[in-house]
Design a protein around this motif. Structure first.
Motif, PDB file in Angstrom:
ATOM      1  N   THR A 185       0.843  -1.195   0.000  1.00  0.00           N
ATOM      2  CA  THR A 185       0.000   0.000   0.000  1.00  0.00           C
ATOM      3  C   THR A 185       0.881   1.249   0.000  1.00  0.00           C
ATOM      4  O   THR A 185       2.072   1.181   0.336  1.00  0.00           O
ATOM      5  N   PRO A 186       0.316   2.405  -0.343  1.00  0.00           N
ATOM      6  CA  PRO A 186       1.081   3.647  -0.226  1.00  0.00           C
ATOM      7  C   PRO A 186       1.609   3.868   1.189  1.00  0.00           C
ATOM      8  O   PRO A 186       2.715   4.398   1.361  1.00  0.00           O
ATOM      9  N   LEU A 187       0.862   3.446   2.198  1.00  0.00           N
ATOM     10  CA  LEU A 187       1.307   3.615   3.579  1.00  0.00           C
ATOM     11  C   LEU A 187       2.574   2.821   3.850  1.00  0.00           C
ATOM     12  O   LEU A 187       3.508   3.311   4.501  1.00  0.00           O
ATOM     13  N   VAL A 188       2.632   1.603   3.361  1.00  0.00           N
ATOM     14  CA  VAL A 188       3.823   0.775   3.564  1.00  0.00           C
ATOM     15  C   VAL A 188       5.027   1.407   2.864  1.00  0.00           C
ATOM     16  O   VAL A 188       6.120   1.491   3.433  1.00  0.00           O
ATOM     17  N   MET A 214      -2.445  -1.056   8.284  1.00  0.00           N
ATOM     18  CA  MET A 214      -1.493  -2.141   8.015  1.00  0.00           C
ATOM     19  C   MET A 214      -1.981  -3.395   8.712  1.00  0.00           C
ATOM     20  O   MET A 214      -2.487  -3.321   9.835  1.00  0.00           O
ATOM     21  N   ASP A 215      -1.798  -4.525   8.057  1.00  0.00           N
ATOM     22  CA  ASP A 215      -2.125  -5.772   8.740  1.00  0.00           C
ATOM     23  C   ASP A 215      -0.913  -6.233   9.550  1.00  0.00           C
ATOM     24  O   ASP A 215       0.169  -5.631   9.502  1.00  0.00           O
ATOM     25  N   ALA A 216      -1.097  -7.298  10.315  1.00  0.00           N
ATOM     26  CA  ALA A 216      -0.050  -7.757  11.220  1.00  0.00           C
ATOM     27  C   ALA A 216       1.215  -8.151  10.471  1.00  0.00           C
ATOM     28  O   ALA A 216       2.332  -7.859  10.927  1.00  0.00           O
ATOM     29  N   ASN A 217       1.059  -8.788   9.323  1.00  0.00           N
ATOM     30  CA  ASN A 217       2.231  -9.206   8.550  1.00  0.00           C
ATOM     31  C   ASN A 217       3.025  -8.005   8.044  1.00  0.00           C
ATOM     32  O   ASN A 217       4.254  -8.005   8.044  1.00  0.00           O
ATOM     33  N   GLU A 218       2.304  -6.968   7.624  1.00  0.00           N
ATOM     34  CA  GLU A 218       2.982  -5.772   7.146  1.00  0.00           C
ATOM     35  C   GLU A 218       3.726  -5.066   8.281  1.00  0.00           C
ATOM     36  O   GLU A 218       4.849  -4.592   8.101  1.00  0.00           O
TER      37      GLU A 218
END
Length: 244
Positions: A185-188, A214-218
């Motif tokens: 994602t743009p956030l990542v 963000m998910d946990a993996n990210e």
């Protein structure tokens, strides 16, 4: 005014020829007329897999740094060009929109004029979430904003992000930027930037305020990414900054 004249003139401009003929043809159009619609919204194909409207070609030319291309694209929007018609390029027939290329031109360093072009396209009804693909980049226009800020185009990248988010762009749509940032994602992308990149800090805040998550993996991957970067920095300092 033959509709093909504008299309061919813009194609030649996108290929590096003088942009003046296309600009003159656009200036001669009466907004809202049948001639203007026919000229501005005609979509044709050329050799090499390029296919699109004059506006799409002008935005592609803007991404490639053609002098006057941004002004030409803005004039087309002002004359009533349909900003939603996509185009294709490359042997794979990758689809992109005028807004996608305008956003890419912000990342390419085209400056405030490129950000203004993107905003005009958005105001004229461009799909802010329309995904595009070219080379190793795939994703929505907002991905380009994150890449722009991350690569040093702070002011204009933030302006692009603000325009997209204000128009309802989904901050959680994923894309890819190169072989190492796939399905992100743009956030990542923004969060992976160096801590001293204040533009990315501000972009992260804007994205979070717009509902990015963000998910946990990210989160785990980002933590490892940051720890790894810190370890390399410490190692280099201990070795006297040699970097080996």
């Amino acid at each position: 005014l033959p509709s093909t004249s504008l299309w061919l003139a813009t194609l030649r401009a996108a290929e590096g020829d003088d942009i003046a003929p296309a600009a003159a043809l656009v200036a001669a159009l009466e907004p809202g007329s049948d001639a203007a619609r026919d000229a501005l919204d005609e979509s044709r194909s050329a050799e090499g897999g390029v296919s699109g409207t004059p506006l799409w070609l002008a935005c592609l030319a803007a991404r490639n740094g053609a002098p006057g291309a941004i002004e030409l694209a803005r004039a087309m929007v002002d004359k009533g060009a349909d900003v939603t018609i996509p185009g294709t390029q490359g042997v794979a027939g990758d689809t992109t929109t005028p807004l996608w290329w305008a956003s890419a031109s912000v990342e390419a360093g085209a400056g405030a004029d490129a950000a203004d072009l993107a905003k005009r396209l958005i105001d004229a009804g461009a799909d802010v979430d329309a995904e595009g693909t070219y080379d190793a980049v795939r994703g929505p226009p907002l991905l380009w904003a994150a890449v722009a800020v991350r690569n040093g185009e702070e002011t204009n990248g933030l302006a692009l992000a603000a325009a997209l988010l204000s128009a309802g762009a989904d901050p959680n749509l994923r894309g890819s930027y190169g072989p190492t940032a796939v399905g992100v994602t743009p956030l990542v992308l923004a969060a992976q930037a160096a801590p001293e990149n204040g533009g990315c800090v501000r972009l992260c805040a804007s994205l979070l305020e717009s509902g990015a998550a963000m998910d946990a993996n990210e989160m785990s991957s980002l933590l490892m990414y940051r720890v790894g970067s810190s370890l390399v920095a410490v190692k280099n300092m201990l070795k006297g900054g040699r970097g080996d």
